[in-house]
Structures are given as C-alpha cells and as structure tokens.
Design a protein around this motif. Structure first.
Motif, PDB file in Angstrom:
ATOM      1  N   ARG A 114       1.715  -6.007  -7.078  1.00 11.96           N
ATOM      2  CA  ARG A 114       2.111  -5.603  -5.712  1.00 11.96           C
ATOM      3  C   ARG A 114       2.113  -6.782  -4.744  1.00 11.96           C
ATOM      4  N   PHE A 115       1.049  -7.637  -4.810  1.00 14.41           N
ATOM      5  CA  PHE A 115       0.893  -8.671  -3.780  1.00 14.41           C
ATOM      6  C   PHE A 115       1.252 -10.074  -4.257  1.00 14.41           C
ATOM      7  N   ALA A 141      -2.430  -1.401   0.965  1.00 16.78           N
ATOM      8  CA  ALA A 141      -2.271  -2.177   2.207  1.00 16.78           C
ATOM      9  C   ALA A 141      -0.874  -2.792   2.308  1.00 16.78           C
ATOM     10  N   GLU A 142      -0.585  -3.248   3.498  1.00 20.35           N
ATOM     11  CA  GLU A 142       0.674  -3.964   3.745  1.00 20.35           C
ATOM     12  C   GLU A 142       0.426  -5.437   3.391  1.00 20.35           C
ATOM     13  N   ARG A 143       1.484  -6.113   2.886  1.00 22.59           N
ATOM     14  CA  ARG A 143       1.286  -7.437   2.271  1.00 22.59           C
ATOM     15  C   ARG A 143       0.691  -8.494   3.218  1.00 22.59           C
ATOM     16  N   GLU A 146      -2.865  -7.759   4.004  1.00 21.08           N
ATOM     17  CA  GLU A 146      -3.716  -7.965   2.827  1.00 21.08           C
ATOM     18  C   GLU A 146      -3.963  -9.453   2.588  1.00 21.08           C
TER      19      GLU A 146
END
Ligand code: GUN
Length: 172
Positions: A114-115, A141-143, A146
């Motif tokens: 994801r990140f 979370a939003e990137r 995060e």
C-alpha cells in the motif's frame, strides 16, 4: 561521551558513533556533522530531526525503506543491526507463535504494497499485541499522513538510541 567529546570527533569517528541512530542511514550523521559545534546532544537531536524533515518525499521514503520488517527474515537469520535486534526482541518479535508470525508477515506485506515502505514503529515502546493493532489500524491511513507518522516513529527510535548509547540523558 559528552557533547564536547562528540564535537571534537573527526567526521569518520562521528559517523562511526552515530551512524545507526537512524537505522542503516549513516548519511544522517554525515549530513549533520557540519553543523558542529552542538551546544547539547538535544540540539544535535534537533538537527537530525530538521534534516529528516527537510528531505523530499522520496528521501523520507528511502529512510523508511532502510528499516527491516518487524519479525522479518533478518530477525530469524540474525542479520539485523544490533540496535534493531535488541528493539525487536524487547517488543517480543522473537517470541511470536507461528500463527502470530504469519499474521504479522501478511500485514507487513499488505502495508508495504500500500505505502511502498515497511511498517516502522518505535518497537521499544510497544509490545507484540500493540504492534499488530497499530499495523492493522495504520493500513487504512492516507499515504502522506502515514509517511509523516512513520518518520515520527523514526525520530522516537533515534531518541531512544541516543539515550541507550549514553549520549542523551533519560528524561525524568
Ligand atoms: N522499530 C524499532 N526498530 C525497528 C526496526 O528496525 N524496524 C522496524 N520496522 N521498526 C522498528
């Protein structure tokens, strides 16, 4: 070692002493060395924070990518840095049951997909249950948020490594 001794170190010795206060990122010590003399170790810590904050997004992602997975392959093969090994052990990462280990591996992989960087948390301040809980929660979370949160964890890890190496006094 006190601040006067730190300030008097050659570049090479300074990087030897402080090269792993940010995991596998001796560049951080190399970058702040030219800021000597530091009035205190807290000021040095502040310069490290400033340097990390000044990095572009790709640099911050790079710092995060230098961190090994919690309870990952390197813990099992004994190839972690001494600092990471001690932190992961303290958080109980070396004593996970097989089902916890595979759940953590799944979550770590999902997080990385994801990140684009591994899950970083100040392991000394969390036990295994908290690590799992936080990892699962932060997956949503939003990137950009995060990335900053993870960098905050890098700073906490750095602060505790400075204390452990007797450079920063323990706060009352
Ligand atoms: N928290 C403290 N040390 C480490 C580490 O080496 N890797 C990760 N992912 N988190 C940490």
């Amino acid at each position: 070692m006190d601040i006067a001794q730190l300030n008097s170190l050659s570049y090479e010795d300074f990087v030897d002493v402080l090269g792993n206060v940010v995991e596998r990122c001796p560049l951080v010590a190399a970058a702040v060395w030219s800021g000597r003399p530091f009035a205190s170790v807290s000021e040095l810590e502040g310069r490290i924070h400033q340097f990390l904050d000044s990095l572009p997004e790709s640099g911050k992602d790079g710092v995060l990518r230098c961190h090994p997975d919690l309870a990952g392959r390197e813990l099992r093969s004994g190839t972690l840095t001494a600092e990471s090994q001690a932190e992961q052990r303290q958080a109980g990462m070396a004593a996970l049951a097989a089902d916890e280990l595979s759940r953590l591996a799944r979550l770590n992989a999902q997080y990385k997909r994801r990140f684009g960087f591994p899950f970083v948390v100040c392991a000394r301040l969390h036990d295994a249950a908290a690590v799992m809980r936080l990892l699962a929660a932060r997956l949503g979370a939003e990137r950009a948020a995060e990335r900053e949160r993870a960098l905050g964890e890098v700073k906490r890890i750095c602060g505790l490594r400075l204390i452990k190496s007797h450079l920063l006094p323990v706060c009352p």
